[in-house]
Design an enzyme around this catalytic site. Sequence first.
Site, PDB file in Angstrom:
ATOM      1  CB  CYS A   1      -4.881  -7.119  -4.006  1.00 24.61           C
ATOM      2  SG  CYS A   1      -6.622  -7.072  -4.395  1.00 24.61           S
TER       3      CYS A   1
ATOM      4  CB  CYS B   1      -1.563  -5.549  -1.385  1.00 29.25           C
ATOM      5  SG  CYS B   1      -0.078  -6.498  -1.678  1.00 29.25           S
TER       6      CYS B   1
ATOM      7  CB  CYS C   1       2.136  -8.253  -0.883  1.00 30.99           C
ATOM      8  SG  CYS C   1       1.623  -6.833  -1.792  1.00 30.99           S
TER       9      CYS C   1
END
Length: 160
Positions: free
Chosen positions: A7, A79, A87
């Site tokens: 993430c 994410c 992302c």
Amino acid sequence: MHILFLCTGNSCRSLISEAVFNHLAPPGWRALSAGSQPAGRLNARALQLLAKKGIPTQGYYSKSWDALPVTPDVVVTVCASAAGETCPAYLGPVLRTHWGVEDPSHVVGTQEDIDAAFDKAYTILRGRIEAFLALPLDEMAGDRARFKAELDRIGALLPA
């Protein structure tokens, strides 16, 4: 086989994923986590939640995807791109899938609201990891197209 949970900040969702995966994974499967813009610290609430669930976090830290000790075989972004969050796109010859989860560390509200957001993120991630580990992993490792399809399907799973 190495799985990278990725993430942006590598402080909450990817940490939870890494810790849960490693807690449940069979021998030979190992998770790492990283961020494209690491926060440099782990989220205290995420650490408390994992401790409450009996999942060890010793040795984990917020790190950049540029500092990985191994090249992953599979990259799972966690994410929540649907929420307008960007992302990171991991480059390299890896199998990629997206398991978007809202970031509980951004929730504002009462203690109960915040705890509920962390519990929801944990429940979603753990459910997806359990579904991943229930796959016939030895077979999947040799069939990239099928493995990718199953990982994408798992990414659409929500808790019951």
